[in-house]
Design a protein around this motif. Structure first.
Motif, PDB file in Angstrom:
ATOM      1  N   ALA A   1      84.120  29.962  55.288  1.00  0.00           N
ATOM      2  CA  ALA A   1      85.463  30.120  55.842  1.00  0.00           C
ATOM      3  C   ALA A   1      85.437  29.801  57.325  1.00  0.00           C
ATOM      4  N   ALA A   2      86.485  29.130  57.797  1.00  0.00           N
ATOM      5  CA  ALA A   2      86.688  28.868  59.227  1.00  0.00           C
ATOM      6  C   ALA A   2      85.501  28.159  59.864  1.00  0.00           C
ATOM      7  N   GLY A   3      84.921  27.197  59.149  1.00  0.00           N
ATOM      8  CA  GLY A   3      83.830  26.430  59.706  1.00  0.00           C
ATOM      9  C   GLY A   3      82.519  27.178  59.795  1.00  0.00           C
ATOM     10  N   ARG A   4      82.418  28.264  59.055  1.00  0.00           N
ATOM     11  CA  ARG A   4      81.209  29.076  59.106  1.00  0.00           C
ATOM     12  C   ARG A   4      80.791  29.508  57.704  1.00  0.00           C
ATOM     13  N   ALA A   5      79.516  29.808  57.566  1.00  0.00           N
ATOM     14  CA  ALA A   5      79.016  30.492  56.376  1.00  0.00           C
ATOM     15  C   ALA A   5      78.832  31.954  56.749  1.00  0.00           C
ATOM     16  N   TRP A   6      79.480  32.837  55.992  1.00  0.00           N
ATOM     17  CA  TRP A   6      79.396  34.276  56.238  1.00  0.00           C
ATOM     18  C   TRP A   6      78.440  34.861  55.202  1.00  0.00           C
ATOM     19  N   VAL A   7      77.308  35.359  55.664  1.00  0.00           N
ATOM     20  CA  VAL A   7      76.221  35.772  54.787  1.00  0.00           C
ATOM     21  C   VAL A   7      76.046  37.293  54.847  1.00  0.00           C
ATOM     22  N   VAL A   8      75.982  37.908  53.678  1.00  0.00           N
ATOM     23  CA  VAL A   8      75.829  39.361  53.578  1.00  0.00           C
ATOM     24  C   VAL A   8      74.342  39.713  53.583  1.00  0.00           C
ATOM     25  N   LEU A   9      73.960  40.610  54.474  1.00  0.00           N
ATOM     26  CA  LEU A   9      72.598  41.134  54.544  1.00  0.00           C
ATOM     27  C   LEU A   9      72.626  42.603  54.108  1.00  0.00           C
ATOM     28  N   GLN A  10      71.891  42.939  53.072  1.00  0.00           N
ATOM     29  CA  GLN A  10      71.879  44.333  52.595  1.00  0.00           C
ATOM     30  C   GLN A  10      71.028  45.223  53.486  1.00  0.00           C
ATOM     31  N   ARG A  11      69.966  44.674  54.072  1.00  0.00           N
ATOM     32  CA  ARG A  11      69.099  45.400  55.016  1.00  0.00           C
ATOM     33  C   ARG A  11      68.538  46.679  54.388  1.00  0.00           C
ATOM     34  N   LEU A  12      67.975  46.537  53.207  1.00  0.00           N
ATOM     35  CA  LEU A  12      67.376  47.675  52.515  1.00  0.00           C
ATOM     36  C   LEU A  12      65.945  47.898  52.989  1.00  0.00           C
ATOM     37  N   THR A  13      65.465  49.113  52.794  1.00  0.00           N
ATOM     38  CA  THR A  13      64.077  49.460  53.045  1.00  0.00           C
ATOM     39  C   THR A  13      63.488  49.975  51.747  1.00  0.00           C
ATOM     40  N   PHE A  14      62.674  49.151  51.094  1.00  0.00           N
ATOM     41  CA  PHE A  14      62.139  49.491  49.771  1.00  0.00           C
ATOM     42  C   PHE A  14      63.266  49.930  48.826  1.00  0.00           C
ATOM     43  N   PHE A  15      64.335  49.147  48.807  1.00  0.00           N
ATOM     44  CA  PHE A  15      65.499  49.343  47.947  1.00  0.00           C
ATOM     45  C   PHE A  15      66.294  50.598  48.317  1.00  0.00           C
ATOM     46  N   SER A  16      66.035  51.155  49.467  1.00  0.00           N
ATOM     47  CA  SER A  16      66.782  52.314  49.935  1.00  0.00           C
ATOM     48  C   SER A  16      67.704  51.895  51.082  1.00  0.00           C
ATOM     49  N   ALA A  17      68.974  52.328  51.021  1.00  0.00           N
ATOM     50  CA  ALA A  17      69.970  51.972  52.040  1.00  0.00           C
ATOM     51  C   ALA A  17      69.851  52.920  53.231  1.00  0.00           C
ATOM     52  N   GLU A  18      68.847  52.696  54.059  1.00  0.00           N
ATOM     53  CA  GLU A  18      68.611  53.560  55.209  1.00  0.00           C
ATOM     54  C   GLU A  18      69.325  53.073  56.462  1.00  0.00           C
ATOM     55  N   GLN A  19      69.897  51.875  56.411  1.00  0.00           N
ATOM     56  CA  GLN A  19      70.663  51.353  57.534  1.00  0.00           C
ATOM     57  C   GLN A  19      71.884  50.611  57.000  1.00  0.00           C
ATOM     58  N   GLU A  20      72.833  50.368  57.870  1.00  0.00           N
ATOM     59  CA  GLU A  20      74.065  49.717  57.456  1.00  0.00           C
ATOM     60  C   GLU A  20      73.832  48.256  57.101  1.00  0.00           C
ATOM     61  N   SER A  21      74.598  47.779  56.118  1.00  0.00           N
ATOM     62  CA  SER A  21      74.571  46.360  55.802  1.00  0.00           C
ATOM     63  C   SER A  21      75.249  45.582  56.933  1.00  0.00           C
ATOM     64  N   MET A  22      75.139  44.256  56.875  1.00  0.00           N
ATOM     65  CA  MET A  22      75.633  43.430  57.978  1.00  0.00           C
ATOM     66  C   MET A  22      76.099  42.083  57.440  1.00  0.00           C
ATOM     67  N   ILE A  23      77.058  41.484  58.129  1.00  0.00           N
ATOM     68  CA  ILE A  23      77.480  40.115  57.852  1.00  0.00           C
ATOM     69  C   ILE A  23      77.158  39.263  59.070  1.00  0.00           C
ATOM     70  N   VAL A  24      76.486  38.134  58.841  1.00  0.00           N
ATOM     71  CA  VAL A  24      76.215  37.203  59.930  1.00  0.00           C
ATOM     72  C   VAL A  24      76.968  35.906  59.669  1.00  0.00           C
ATOM     73  N   ALA A  25      77.309  35.214  60.727  1.00  0.00           N
ATOM     74  CA  ALA A  25      78.048  33.953  60.629  1.00  0.00           C
ATOM     75  C   ALA A  25      77.157  32.808  61.096  1.00  0.00           C
ATOM     76  N   ILE A  26      77.168  31.720  60.324  1.00  0.00           N
ATOM     77  CA  ILE A  26      76.374  30.541  60.644  1.00  0.00           C
ATOM     78  C   ILE A  26      77.313  29.363  60.830  1.00  0.00           C
ATOM     79  N   ASP A  27      77.198  28.673  61.958  1.00  0.00           N
ATOM     80  CA  ASP A  27      78.030  27.510  62.234  1.00  0.00           C
ATOM     81  C   ASP A  27      77.635  26.370  61.313  1.00  0.00           C
ATOM     82  N   LEU A  28      78.596  25.834  60.566  1.00  0.00           N
ATOM     83  CA  LEU A  28      78.289  24.809  59.576  1.00  0.00           C
ATOM     84  C   LEU A  28      77.846  23.496  60.208  1.00  0.00           C
TER      85      LEU A  28
END
Length: 236
Positions: free
Chosen positions: A183-210
């Motif tokens: 979207a909008a000239g970017r790839a928006w990628v979801v990062l789960q950021r798990l630690t051994f399959f445990s959600a110990e930190q917040e997930s994140m979305i990063v944007a990559i310029d196409l």
């Protein structure tokens, strides 16, 4: 023909039978206005998997297409689709296959997403985003490096084009990239950021310029810990 996709488990793969030829087009009538769904299937005991097509207009079904392991996911692509062989996908594990609706049981190509420089690192591809005929991004869940690939490569040597290192976005170096959108000239990628399959930190979305394959700084007030790598020779 318009096209959508699902990635759903099948309660009992063995009982989902069809009399249709799994390598031939659906025998029902089709038109450009009809919608076809592609569904990733798996057995209840995770012993096997495949995919199926469903004509949403007339409920015509082709099932048990290209059977393999159970760890599969699907991404629609215009008049075709990609199937990601994840970590436990059998013979197609750690690979991306491309199919057409005309022959949905026969892959046009199957290319590895493994990095020869890291042979013990299961790339575990979860998703692919096609930017154009010669460029796509592969979300590799088991690696810190998102791949830039040529989805129409005629041979595997032409598949890998480059990479974007996302390892700085997780303390363990593997941000668990799982899916995304364009979207909008970017790839928006979801990062789960798990630690051994445990959600110990917040997930994140990063944007990559196409256009540049560089990470977009979405928060100028903080430091962006990122250095763009150069494409590597995977044969070494």
């Amino acid at each position: 023909m318009r096209f959508c996709h699902f990635a759903l488990p099948l309660v009992a793969l063995a009982t989902a039978c069809s009399d249709s030829n799994p390598l031939a087009p659906d025998q029902g009538s089709t038109s450009d206005s009809e919608i076809v769904a592609v569904v990733a299937l798996r057995a209840a005991d995770f012993s096997s998997g495949a995919h199926a097509t469903v004509n949403v207009e007339n409920n015509g079904i082709q099932t048990n297409l290209d059977p393999d392991g159970s760890d599969l996911s699907i991404r629609a692509d215009s008049d075709g689709f990609f199937r990601m062989g994840r970590l436990f996908a059998g013979s197609d594990a750690n690979a991306v296959s491309r199919y057409t609706l005309e022959a949905p049981g026969l892959p046009i190509s199957t290319y590895s997403t493994q990095d020869a420089a890291f042979p013990d690192e299961g790339s575990n591809p979860h998703d692919i985003l096609r930017v154009n005929d010669e460029k796509a991004y592969v979300m590799r869940y088991g690696s810190p490096r998102l791949w830039v690939v040529n989805p129409n490569a005629e041979a595997e040597i032409g598949f890998y084009q480059g990479e974007v290192d996302l390892g700085a976005f997780d303390s363990d170096g593997v941000p668990d990239m799982t899916t995304g959108v364009l979207a909008a000239g970017r790839a928006w990628v979801v990062l789960q950021r798990l630690t051994f399959f445990s959600a110990e930190q917040e997930s994140m979305i990063v944007a990559i310029d196409l256009a540049t394959d560089s990470i977009v700084d979405l928060d100028p007030s903080t430091c962006l810990l990122y250095t763009s790598p150069s494409p590597r020779d995977l044969s070494t």
